[in-house]
Design a protein around this motif. Sequence first.
Motif, PDB file in Angstrom:
ATOM      1  N   ARG A  17      -7.176  27.594 -11.165  1.00 13.34           N
ATOM      2  CA  ARG A  17      -7.500  26.459 -11.759  1.00 13.34           C
ATOM      3  C   ARG A  17      -5.890  25.711 -11.434  1.00 13.34           C
ATOM      4  O   ARG A  17      -4.868  26.377 -11.434  1.00 13.34           O
ATOM      5  N   VAL A  18      -6.115  24.405 -11.342  1.00 16.00           N
ATOM      6  CA  VAL A  18      -4.931  23.292 -11.252  1.00 16.00           C
ATOM      7  C   VAL A  18      -4.554  22.759 -12.674  1.00 16.00           C
ATOM      8  O   VAL A  18      -3.585  22.233 -12.606  1.00 16.00           O
ATOM      9  N   SER A  19      -5.381  23.016 -13.783  1.00 16.59           N
ATOM     10  CA  SER A  19      -5.233  22.602 -14.795  1.00 16.59           C
ATOM     11  C   SER A  19      -3.977  23.346 -15.523  1.00 16.59           C
ATOM     12  O   SER A  19      -3.556  24.479 -15.349  1.00 16.59           O
ATOM     13  N   ALA A  20      -3.091  22.502 -16.501  1.00 12.71           N
ATOM     14  CA  ALA A  20      -2.140  23.026 -17.177  1.00 12.71           C
ATOM     15  C   ALA A  20      -2.743  24.244 -18.129  1.00 12.71           C
ATOM     16  O   ALA A  20      -3.830  23.931 -18.840  1.00 12.71           O
ATOM     17  N   ILE A  21      -2.004  25.165 -18.227  1.00 12.39           N
ATOM     18  CA  ILE A  21      -2.204  26.337 -19.122  1.00 12.39           C
ATOM     19  C   ILE A  21      -1.737  26.211 -20.591  1.00 12.39           C
ATOM     20  O   ILE A  21      -0.496  25.915 -20.734  1.00 12.39           O
ATOM     21  N   THR A  22      -2.930  26.177 -21.420  1.00 13.01           N
ATOM     22  CA  THR A  22      -2.553  25.840 -22.822  1.00 13.01           C
ATOM     23  C   THR A  22      -2.090  26.810 -23.863  1.00 13.01           C
ATOM     24  O   THR A  22      -1.419  26.805 -24.526  1.00 13.01           O
ATOM     25  N   VAL A  23      -2.835  28.027 -23.630  1.00 13.15           N
ATOM     26  CA  VAL A  23      -2.809  29.378 -24.110  1.00 13.15           C
ATOM     27  C   VAL A  23      -2.737  30.255 -23.261  1.00 13.15           C
ATOM     28  O   VAL A  23      -3.494  30.388 -22.327  1.00 13.15           O
ATOM     29  N   LEU A  24      -1.820  31.299 -23.576  1.00 13.25           N
ATOM     30  CA  LEU A  24      -1.890  32.845 -22.672  1.00 13.25           C
ATOM     31  C   LEU A  24      -1.857  33.735 -23.619  1.00 13.25           C
ATOM     32  O   LEU A  24      -0.791  34.065 -24.345  1.00 13.25           O
ATOM     33  N   LYS A  25      -2.750  34.625 -23.466  1.00 13.60           N
ATOM     34  CA  LYS A  25      -2.862  35.969 -24.441  1.00 13.60           C
ATOM     35  C   LYS A  25      -2.954  37.088 -23.526  1.00 13.60           C
ATOM     36  O   LYS A  25      -3.917  37.183 -22.814  1.00 13.60           O
ATOM     37  N   TRP A  26      -1.984  38.077 -23.917  1.00 14.22           N
ATOM     38  CA  TRP A  26      -2.068  39.421 -23.136  1.00 14.22           C
ATOM     39  C   TRP A  26      -2.629  40.299 -24.170  1.00 14.22           C
ATOM     40  O   TRP A  26      -1.819  40.230 -25.264  1.00 14.22           O
ATOM     41  N   ILE A  27      -3.437  41.255 -24.154  1.00 14.49           N
ATOM     42  CA  ILE A  27      -3.708  42.056 -25.140  1.00 14.49           C
ATOM     43  C   ILE A  27      -4.067  43.503 -24.592  1.00 14.49           C
ATOM     44  O   ILE A  27      -4.401  43.690 -23.306  1.00 14.49           O
ATOM     45  N   ASP A  62       7.252  34.278 -14.287  1.00 18.06           N
ATOM     46  CA  ASP A  62       7.652  32.607 -14.115  1.00 18.06           C
ATOM     47  C   ASP A  62       7.463  32.066 -15.373  1.00 18.06           C
ATOM     48  O   ASP A  62       6.384  31.555 -15.535  1.00 18.06           O
ATOM     49  N   PRO A  63       8.400  31.643 -15.861  1.00 21.93           N
ATOM     50  CA  PRO A  63       8.442  30.881 -17.235  1.00 21.93           C
ATOM     51  C   PRO A  63       7.857  29.523 -17.066  1.00 21.93           C
ATOM     52  O   PRO A  63       7.114  29.005 -18.014  1.00 21.93           O
ATOM     53  N   LYS A  64       7.808  28.993 -15.991  1.00 15.05           N
ATOM     54  CA  LYS A  64       7.115  27.728 -15.638  1.00 15.05           C
ATOM     55  C   LYS A  64       5.483  27.819 -15.243  1.00 15.05           C
ATOM     56  O   LYS A  64       4.970  27.030 -15.066  1.00 15.05           O
ATOM     57  N   MET A  65       5.215  29.237 -15.088  1.00 16.50           N
ATOM     58  CA  MET A  65       3.805  29.450 -14.597  1.00 16.50           C
ATOM     59  C   MET A  65       3.360  28.631 -13.347  1.00 16.50           C
ATOM     60  O   MET A  65       2.298  28.069 -13.575  1.00 16.50           O
ATOM     61  N   LYS A  66       4.393  28.284 -12.556  1.00 19.85           N
ATOM     62  CA  LYS A  66       4.126  27.616 -11.341  1.00 19.85           C
ATOM     63  C   LYS A  66       2.596  28.228 -10.677  1.00 19.85           C
ATOM     64  O   LYS A  66       2.534  29.447 -10.620  1.00 19.85           O
ATOM     65  N   ASP A  67       1.943  27.364 -10.089  1.00 19.91           N
ATOM     66  CA  ASP A  67       0.578  27.605  -9.357  1.00 19.91           C
ATOM     67  C   ASP A  67      -0.318  28.852 -10.219  1.00 19.91           C
ATOM     68  O   ASP A  67      -0.902  29.445  -9.664  1.00 19.91           O
ATOM     69  N   GLY A  68      -0.281  28.738 -11.481  1.00 22.19           N
ATOM     70  CA  GLY A  68      -1.135  29.390 -12.354  1.00 22.19           C
ATOM     71  C   GLY A  68      -0.768  30.728 -12.455  1.00 22.19           C
ATOM     72  O   GLY A  68      -1.636  31.668 -12.820  1.00 22.19           O
ATOM     73  N   GLU A  92      -7.829  23.444 -21.121  1.00 28.59           N
ATOM     74  CA  GLU A  92      -8.603  22.207 -22.104  1.00 28.59           C
ATOM     75  C   GLU A  92     -10.062  22.681 -21.886  1.00 28.59           C
ATOM     76  O   GLU A  92     -10.677  22.380 -20.816  1.00 28.59           O
ATOM     77  N   GLY A  93     -10.692  23.375 -22.906  1.00 22.11           N
ATOM     78  CA  GLY A  93     -12.215  23.565 -23.150  1.00 22.11           C
ATOM     79  C   GLY A  93     -12.764  24.972 -22.131  1.00 22.11           C
ATOM     80  O   GLY A  93     -13.715  24.927 -22.274  1.00 22.11           O
ATOM     81  N   THR A  94     -11.562  25.512 -21.595  1.00 14.20           N
ATOM     82  CA  THR A  94     -12.299  26.545 -20.865  1.00 14.20           C
ATOM     83  C   THR A  94     -11.198  27.861 -20.558  1.00 14.20           C
ATOM     84  O   THR A  94     -10.097  27.590 -21.318  1.00 14.20           O
ATOM     85  N   HIS A  95     -11.501  28.990 -20.309  1.00 15.40           N
ATOM     86  CA  HIS A  95     -10.430  30.021 -19.945  1.00 15.40           C
ATOM     87  C   HIS A  95     -10.973  30.897 -19.152  1.00 15.40           C
ATOM     88  O   HIS A  95     -12.150  31.015 -18.689  1.00 15.40           O
ATOM     89  N   ASP A  96     -10.170  31.694 -18.372  1.00 17.67           N
ATOM     90  CA  ASP A  96     -10.218  32.728 -17.583  1.00 17.67           C
ATOM     91  C   ASP A  96      -9.743  34.296 -18.248  1.00 17.67           C
ATOM     92  O   ASP A  96      -9.070  34.035 -19.043  1.00 17.67           O
TER      93      ASP A  96
END
Length: 156
Positions: A17-27, A62-68, A92-96
Motif C-alpha cells: 500500500r502507498v498509505s502511511a503506516i499508522t500502527v505497526l505491531k509485531w507479535i 528502516d526507521p522511516k519505513m520507506k516504500d512500506g 487509515e481504516g484497514t490493515h495487512d
Amino acid sequence: MKAKPGDDVVLQCDSLRVSAITVLKWIRIDLQLEGYIFFFRENRGYENYQDPSYRDRVELKDPKMKDGDASVILENVTLNDTGTYECHIGYEGTHDLINIHLTVDPGDAAGRKDGGDMRGHLGLIAVSLTVVVLVVAGLVGFVLYRKGQKDRIHTN
C-alpha cells in the motif's frame, strides 16, 4: 526462515500500500507474551509495550519505513526465539497481516559470538578423555599386578 544462535535476523514485512503506516505491531502467535515483539505508533516505537525478552533486541530495519518496509531486525537470536511471528501493519481504516516462521538451529556453533554450546562439547570431551585414561591406567596396573603375581609364583 532459519538462523543460528547469535545471528541477527531480519523479519521481513513489506506493505504494497502507498498509505502511511499508522500502527505497526509485531507479535509471537505461538507464545503468551507480556507484550509485543515490537510496537510502533504515532511515528515512534514504544519500548514499554515490548515483552522483556525482546527489549533492546528489536529495531526497525528502516526507521522511516520507506516504500512500506515494516521489517524489523531481531538481534542475537537464541533457541527460544524459534516460533511464528505476525506483522500487523495498520493504515487509515484497514490493515495487512504477514506471518513468518523463524527456526533457530544450533547447527555448527563455531560461528557464534559467545562460543555457545562449544563449552558443553569441550567439557564432554574432557570427561571422556579422563575416563579413557583411567581405564587404560587400570588395565596397565592390573597387567603389572598379574605379572608380579606370576613372577612370585615362579621364584618360590
